[in-house]
Design a protein around this motif. Structure first.
Motif, PDB file in Angstrom:
ATOM      1  N   UNK A   1       0.842  -1.195   0.000  1.00 13.30           N
ATOM      2  CA  UNK A   1       0.000   0.000   0.000  1.00 13.30           C
ATOM      3  C   UNK A   1       0.876   1.244   0.000  1.00 13.30           C
ATOM      4  N   UNK A   2       0.710   2.108  -0.996  1.00 18.32           N
ATOM      5  CA  UNK A   2       1.472   3.347  -1.081  1.00 18.32           C
ATOM      6  C   UNK A   2       0.661   4.451  -0.419  1.00 18.32           C
ATOM      7  N   UNK A   3       1.242   5.057   0.616  1.00 18.64           N
ATOM      8  CA  UNK A   3       0.562   6.090   1.391  1.00 18.64           C
ATOM      9  C   UNK A   3       0.882   7.455   0.784  1.00 18.64           C
ATOM     10  N   UNK A   4      -0.158   8.215   0.422  1.00 21.00           N
ATOM     11  CA  UNK A   4       0.030   9.448  -0.349  1.00 21.00           C
ATOM     12  C   UNK A   4      -0.575  10.649   0.384  1.00 21.00           C
ATOM     13  N   UNK A   5       0.178  11.747   0.391  1.00 18.28           N
ATOM     14  CA  UNK A   5      -0.318  13.040   0.856  1.00 18.28           C
ATOM     15  C   UNK A   5      -0.552  13.912  -0.376  1.00 18.28           C
ATOM     16  N   UNK A   6      -1.740  14.456  -0.513  1.00 13.36           N
ATOM     17  CA  UNK A   6      -2.112  15.263  -1.688  1.00 13.36           C
ATOM     18  C   UNK A   6      -2.105  16.737  -1.308  1.00 13.36           C
ATOM     19  N   UNK A   7      -1.356  17.536  -2.066  1.00 11.97           N
ATOM     20  CA  UNK A   7      -1.232  18.967  -1.779  1.00 11.97           C
ATOM     21  C   UNK A   7      -1.585  19.766  -3.022  1.00 11.97           C
ATOM     22  N   UNK A   8      -2.637  20.576  -2.948  1.00  9.08           N
ATOM     23  CA  UNK A   8      -3.003  21.470  -4.048  1.00  9.08           C
ATOM     24  C   UNK A   8      -3.917  22.545  -3.485  1.00  9.08           C
ATOM     25  N   UNK A   9      -3.688  23.796  -3.892  1.00 12.74           N
ATOM     26  CA  UNK A   9      -4.495  24.879  -3.345  1.00 12.74           C
ATOM     27  C   UNK A   9      -5.852  25.002  -4.025  1.00 12.74           C
ATOM     28  N   UNK A  10      -6.078  24.278  -5.118  1.00 11.38           N
ATOM     29  CA  UNK A  10      -7.375  24.303  -5.783  1.00 11.38           C
ATOM     30  C   UNK A  10      -8.202  23.097  -5.334  1.00 11.38           C
ATOM     31  N   UNK A  11      -9.323  23.372  -4.697  1.00 10.91           N
ATOM     32  CA  UNK A  11     -10.112  22.317  -4.072  1.00 10.91           C
ATOM     33  C   UNK A  11     -10.537  21.238  -5.056  1.00 10.91           C
ATOM     34  N   UNK A  12     -11.019  21.633  -6.234  1.00 11.83           N
ATOM     35  CA  UNK A  12     -11.536  20.651  -7.183  1.00 11.83           C
ATOM     36  C   UNK A  12     -10.433  19.718  -7.679  1.00 11.83           C
ATOM     37  N   UNK A  13      -9.257  20.264  -7.934  1.00 10.21           N
ATOM     38  CA  UNK A  13      -8.140  19.424  -8.369  1.00 10.21           C
ATOM     39  C   UNK A  13      -7.735  18.475  -7.242  1.00 10.21           C
ATOM     40  N   UNK A  14      -7.640  19.017  -6.049  1.00 10.88           N
ATOM     41  CA  UNK A  14      -7.254  18.192  -4.899  1.00 10.88           C
ATOM     42  C   UNK A  14      -8.269  17.073  -4.667  1.00 10.88           C
ATOM     43  N   UNK A  15      -9.555  17.415  -4.728  1.00  8.40           N
ATOM     44  CA  UNK A  15     -10.599  16.416  -4.514  1.00  8.40           C
ATOM     45  C   UNK A  15     -10.554  15.345  -5.594  1.00  8.40           C
ATOM     46  N   UNK A  16     -10.277  15.749  -6.829  1.00  8.10           N
ATOM     47  CA  UNK A  16     -10.186  14.774  -7.910  1.00  8.10           C
ATOM     48  C   UNK A  16      -9.040  13.805  -7.706  1.00  8.10           C
ATOM     49  N   UNK A  17      -7.891  14.313  -7.270  1.00  8.97           N
ATOM     50  CA  UNK A  17      -6.732  13.461  -7.009  1.00  8.97           C
ATOM     51  C   UNK A  17      -7.008  12.499  -5.860  1.00  8.97           C
ATOM     52  N   UNK A  18      -7.614  13.015  -4.810  1.00  5.51           N
ATOM     53  CA  UNK A  18      -7.942  12.167  -3.660  1.00  5.51           C
ATOM     54  C   UNK A  18      -8.905  11.066  -4.072  1.00  5.51           C
TER      55      UNK A  18
END
Length: 221
Positions: free
Chosen positions: A1-18
């Motif tokens: 399992x690869x544990x990932x921290x997602x960082x982006x100041x644009x909510x929609x982009x961040x939510x899409x990545x998550x």
């Protein structure tokens, strides 16, 4: 399992990545941050394997956040995969110099994103090394580091380590280097790991940047 921290100041982009990572087998999102300061704090708390790092953010940007996260890591430092809107971005060059493992365009498809996260987590190779090389070539001799230590002396390397570093900077994969030098892929990894240890480098991307900044390789050479 690869544990990932997602960082982006644009909510929609961040939510899409998550959402993409949460839905894919083998990945776990351990946190999400909307700015660099929060990213540094969450990285220390969650100790992710990979940080998906937006580069252009208000306040603490992706370069500064990358430097702080890697400097403050107490155990195995996370791999930082920079997200950018265009490939020839001087901010991305700065992040690679600071220790980021590679970068990815924000308009990349889901398969490419997951492959990139897996690649940098493995630490074996840059994702799309030829593109990273093109970025480094574009900025290596334009950027004059200020208030930083001079690049380390390549004289500490053996002739074989120098050759592996040169070919790495040219964008060759470990397998391609092995074929070129008539050695095993495992031996290439060993040479590169020793090179990074001797030169106190945290990522293959840093090794590529260093090869250009020291003149070992030159743009277009």
């Amino acid at each position: 399992m690869i544990r990932v921290l997602v960082v982006d100041d644009q909510f929609l982009i961040r939510a899409g990545l998550v959402g993409l990572l949460d839905a894919a087998p083998g990945f776990e999102v351990v946190g999400e941050a909307g700015d660099g300061e929060q990213a540094v704090r969450l990285a220390a708390q969650t100790r992710p394997d990979v940080v998906l790092m937006d580069i252009r953010m208000p306040g603490v940007n992706g370069i500064e956040a990358t430097e702080q996260i890697l400097a403050e890591a107490t155990d195995r430092p996370p791999r930082v995969l920079v997200l950018t809107t265009f490939d020839l971005d001087e901010y991305v060059y700065g992040a690679l110099r600071a220790g980021a493992s590679g970068f990815l365009l924000k308009d990349s498809g889901p398969e490419r994103l997951l492959a990139a996260v897996t690649a940098v987590d493995g630490g074996d190779a840059l994702f799309a090394p030829s593109v990273t090389r093109r970025l480094v070539e574009a900025f290596a001799h334009q950027q004059k580091p200020v208030d930083t230590a001079p690049p380390p002396d390549l004289g500490v390397l053996t002739s074989r380590e120098v050759e592996v570093l040169r070919l790495t900077a040219r964008g060759l994969s470990n397998l391609e280097i092995a074929d070129r030098l008539y050695i095993s892929e495992a031996t290439v990894k060993t040479h590169l790991n020793r090179t990074m240890t001797k030169l106190d480098l945290g990522s293959r991307a840093q090794a590529v940047v260093l090869a250009y900044e020291t003149g070992l390789v030159t743009p277009g050479g």
